[in-house]
Design a protein around this motif. Structure first.
Motif, PDB file in Angstrom:
ATOM      1  N   GLY A   1      53.377  66.735 109.502  1.00 44.00           N
ATOM      2  CA  GLY A   1      54.757  66.273 109.474  1.00 44.00           C
ATOM      3  C   GLY A   1      55.255  65.992 108.066  1.00 44.00           C
ATOM      4  N   GLU A   2      54.539  66.516 107.046  1.00 44.05           N
ATOM      5  CA  GLU A   2      54.946  66.282 105.663  1.00 44.05           C
ATOM      6  C   GLU A   2      55.644  67.539 105.128  1.00 44.05           C
ATOM      7  N   THR A   3      56.712  67.333 104.357  1.00 45.16           N
ATOM      8  CA  THR A   3      57.389  68.481 103.751  1.00 45.16           C
ATOM      9  C   THR A   3      56.429  69.146 102.769  1.00 45.16           C
TER      10      THR A   3
ATOM     11  N   SER B   1      42.360  74.094 107.215  1.00 47.18           N
ATOM     12  CA  SER B   1      43.099  73.573 106.066  1.00 47.18           C
ATOM     13  C   SER B   1      44.031  72.463 106.505  1.00 47.18           C
ATOM     14  N   GLU B   2      44.229  71.504 105.613  1.00 47.83           N
ATOM     15  CA  GLU B   2      45.192  70.440 105.872  1.00 47.83           C
ATOM     16  C   GLU B   2      46.583  71.021 106.128  1.00 47.83           C
ATOM     17  N   GLU B   3      46.842  72.207 105.592  1.00 46.93           N
ATOM     18  CA  GLU B   3      48.178  72.807 105.705  1.00 46.93           C
ATOM     19  C   GLU B   3      48.307  73.776 106.882  1.00 46.93           C
TER      20      GLU B   3
ATOM     21  N   PRO C   1      44.173  72.103 100.053  1.00 45.08           N
ATOM     22  CA  PRO C   1      44.456  73.026  98.940  1.00 45.08           C
ATOM     23  C   PRO C   1      45.061  72.349  97.724  1.00 45.08           C
ATOM     24  N   LEU C   2      45.908  71.350  97.966  1.00 50.60           N
ATOM     25  CA  LEU C   2      46.507  70.654  96.831  1.00 50.60           C
ATOM     26  C   LEU C   2      46.679  69.180  97.169  1.00 50.60           C
ATOM     27  N   ASP C   3      45.699  68.425  96.743  1.00 50.40           N
ATOM     28  CA  ASP C   3      45.730  66.990  97.009  1.00 50.40           C
ATOM     29  C   ASP C   3      46.601  66.292  95.960  1.00 50.40           C
ATOM     30  N   GLY C   4      47.450  65.383  96.440  1.00 55.22           N
ATOM     31  CA  GLY C   4      48.328  64.656  95.513  1.00 55.22           C
ATOM     32  C   GLY C   4      49.647  65.373  95.294  1.00 55.22           C
TER      33      GLY C   4
ATOM     34  N   ILE D   1      44.302  50.664  95.094  1.00 52.68           N
ATOM     35  CA  ILE D   1      44.901  50.538  96.429  1.00 52.68           C
ATOM     36  C   ILE D   1      46.409  50.603  96.235  1.00 52.68           C
ATOM     37  N   ASN D   2      47.123  51.127  97.225  1.00 50.51           N
ATOM     38  CA  ASN D   2      48.582  51.137  97.135  1.00 50.51           C
ATOM     39  C   ASN D   2      49.089  49.752  97.534  1.00 50.51           C
ATOM     40  N   MET D   3      49.373  48.915  96.509  1.00 49.36           N
ATOM     41  CA  MET D   3      49.723  47.508  96.754  1.00 49.36           C
ATOM     42  C   MET D   3      51.026  47.352  97.527  1.00 49.36           C
TER      43      MET D   3
ATOM     44  N   ARG E   1      44.319  50.319  89.431  1.00 50.58           N
ATOM     45  CA  ARG E   1      44.814  51.655  89.123  1.00 50.58           C
ATOM     46  C   ARG E   1      45.243  52.320  90.414  1.00 50.58           C
ATOM     47  N   TRP E   2      46.265  53.186  90.374  1.00 49.41           N
ATOM     48  CA  TRP E   2      46.638  53.972  91.556  1.00 49.41           C
ATOM     49  C   TRP E   2      47.283  55.265  91.083  1.00 49.41           C
ATOM     50  N   ILE E   3      46.613  56.390  91.359  1.00 43.11           N
ATOM     51  CA  ILE E   3      47.094  57.680  90.856  1.00 43.11           C
ATOM     52  C   ILE E   3      47.929  58.413  91.904  1.00 43.11           C
TER      53      ILE E   3
ATOM     54  N   PHE F   1      46.154  55.286 109.834  1.00 43.60           N
ATOM     55  CA  PHE F   1      45.312  55.716 108.708  1.00 43.60           C
ATOM     56  C   PHE F   1      46.016  56.835 107.953  1.00 43.60           C
ATOM     57  N   LYS F   2      45.739  56.954 106.668  1.00 42.45           N
ATOM     58  CA  LYS F   2      46.426  57.981 105.862  1.00 42.45           C
ATOM     59  C   LYS F   2      45.534  59.194 105.565  1.00 42.45           C
ATOM     60  N   LEU F   3      44.283  58.930 105.199  1.00 44.72           N
ATOM     61  CA  LEU F   3      43.470  60.028 104.658  1.00 44.72           C
ATOM     62  C   LEU F   3      42.765  60.818 105.758  1.00 44.72           C
ATOM     63  N   ARG F   4      42.652  62.098 105.533  1.00 43.22           N
ATOM     64  CA  ARG F   4      42.076  63.000 106.553  1.00 43.22           C
ATOM     65  C   ARG F   4      40.563  63.049 106.415  1.00 43.22           C
ATOM     66  N   LEU F   5      39.908  62.922 107.569  1.00 39.53           N
ATOM     67  CA  LEU F   5      38.436  62.887 107.596  1.00 39.53           C
ATOM     68  C   LEU F   5      37.825  64.176 107.050  1.00 39.53           C
TER      69      LEU F   5
HETATM   70  P1  AFP Z   1      48.635  64.956  99.978  1.00 40.27           P
HETATM   71  O1  AFP Z   1      47.291  65.559 100.259  1.00 40.27           O
HETATM   72  O2  AFP Z   1      49.616  65.182 101.076  1.00 40.27           O
HETATM   73  O3  AFP Z   1      49.125  65.377  98.679  1.00 40.27           O
HETATM   74  O4  AFP Z   1      48.452  63.336  99.959  1.00 40.27           O
HETATM   75  C1  AFP Z   1      47.701  62.706  98.987  1.00 40.27           C
HETATM   76  C2  AFP Z   1      47.013  61.507  99.572  1.00 40.27           C
HETATM   77  O5  AFP Z   1      46.536  61.795 100.844  1.00 40.27           O
HETATM   78  C3  AFP Z   1      45.857  61.010  98.701  1.00 40.27           C
HETATM   79  O6  AFP Z   1      45.404  61.951  97.791  1.00 40.27           O
HETATM   80  C4  AFP Z   1      46.398  59.781  97.994  1.00 40.27           C
HETATM   81  O7  AFP Z   1      45.403  58.839  97.723  1.00 40.27           O
HETATM   82  C5  AFP Z   1      47.419  59.271  98.972  1.00 40.27           C
HETATM   83  O8  AFP Z   1      47.902  60.412  99.666  1.00 40.27           O
HETATM   84  C6  AFP Z   1      48.574  58.573  98.314  1.00 40.27           C
HETATM   85  O9  AFP Z   1      49.345  57.979  99.287  1.00 40.27           O
HETATM   86  P2  AFP Z   1      50.603  57.039  98.967  1.00 40.27           P
HETATM   87  O10 AFP Z   1      51.707  57.953  98.520  1.00 40.27           O
HETATM   88  O11 AFP Z   1      50.883  56.370 100.259  1.00 40.27           O
HETATM   89  O12 AFP Z   1      50.206  56.103  97.882  1.00 40.27           O
END
Ligand code: AFP
Length: 320
Positions: free
Chosen positions: A54-56, A83-85, A104-107, A195-197, A229-231, A261-265
């Protein structure tokens, strides 16, 4: 100076796995060139489409996904990819020995601001029979290899085949990944967390309490000051953890009750956990070892707490 091939041969890595890893490295070399081209390579900006999550999708998400998918489908050793995509698993070669899942492209949100992005791969053994989702639903412990490529000021690769974690840097002159660290070792102690504060009010009490105590610094029960830190790209944050230690977490939250949860297993948590554990670190959901989880779906998400052994274990105490 040892190339990826020389290093893996010397370390006695199975020849076919070595060939596969070289294919993954070639994909990363191509993506790295596109990332470096930026606006000039026409890779910035978003598409009109959404992925299964559901992400653009960003243009570079789509380009990197197609590039890797096609390369792996052409690789006779690969039986299928996830693939995540992609909504579903994609069959490759019936005689292949390996299944590859990848981000394929994290972040992606970092693409347009010229900040860190990367690619993450996880290699599993292919079971007999047809390639379907069930074939991929193996715990992270089954991984034969895991790696990420980080497209930063230098393009680097962290790789494990289950015998420690090695670090390589792409030599832009030759196109070879060159060994720069034979055995990555994460310091057991750290005073840095990631962590995303902005999600603080949505966390469970255990994480609330752990971070609150870190923030109290010297005056609190932890007795030391912490840095943060949070990249916004797990590849960047995990690379920092492998390089100098730290705790990285994306915990459970109630921001969107349908998505705790956000991150994919399969695409993020398992391969990163393998790399971290092989470098002496710990990777947990807060309640169980990530690599022991029996996956229920290829796009499953989990809570992640990983990094320096003693600090992660301290955080886990708050979860007991
Ligand atoms: P994408 O894989 O969709 O680019 O997402 C990146 C991610 O899953 C992970 O790499 C980051 O730690 C996290 O999202 C960042 O999430 P927030 O935008 O909620 O801080």
């Amino acid at each position: 100076m040892h190339t990826l091939q020389e290093t893996l041969s010397r370390r006695g890595v199975d020849g076919e796995l070595l060939t596969l890893i070289q294919s993954l490295a070639s994909c990363a070399t191509e993506i790295s060139a596109l990332v470096r081209g930026g606006a000039l390579a026409g890779v910035l900006g978003a598409t009109q489409s959404e992925n299964v999550q559901g992400e653009t999708q960003k243009k570079l998400d789509v380009i990197a996904n197609e590039l890797i998918k096609q390369a792996l489908q052409a690789q006779p050793l690969v039986k299928g990819v996830a693939s995540e995509e992609e909504d579903d698993v994609v069959a490759a070669n019936a005689d292949g020995r390996f299944l590859v899942s990848f981000d394929p492209l994290d972040g992606s949100s970092n693409i347009d601001i010229n900040s860190l992005v990367g690619t993450i791969f996880s290699v599993l053994p292919a079971p007999a029979g047809e390639v379907n989702e069930a074939a991929f639903l193996q715990p992270g412990e089954n991984q034969l290899a895991a790696c990420y490529m980080l497209y930063g000021p230098a393009t680097v690769m962290a790789l494990t085949t289950g015998n420690g974690t090695q670090m390589f840097t792409l030599d832009p002159k030759t196109g070879d990944f060159i060994l720069v660290e034979e055995q990555v070792s994460i310091p057991a102690d750290t005073a840095e967390f990631a962590i995303n504060m902005s999600n603080q009010r949505f966390w469970q009490p255990a994480m609330q309490n752990y971070i609150a105590d870190c923030l109290l610094g010297k005056e609190g029960q932890r007795g030391k000051n912490f840095n943060m830190r949070w990249i916004a790209a797990m590849v960047g944050d995990v690379h920092r953890v492998l390089s100098r230690g730290g705790l990285f977490t994306y915990p459970q939250d109630t921001k969107n009750p349908e998505k705790p949860f956000k991150l994919r297993l399969m695409y993020e948590a398992n391969p990163m956990s393998f790399l971290v554990e092989q470098a002496g670190g710990v990777a947990s959901t807060g309640y169980e070892r990530i690599m022991a989880i029996q996956p229920e779906g290829i796009h499953q998400r989990v809570a992640v707490i990983l990094g320096s052994k003693n600090e992660v274990n301290t955080c886990l105490e708050y979860h007991r």
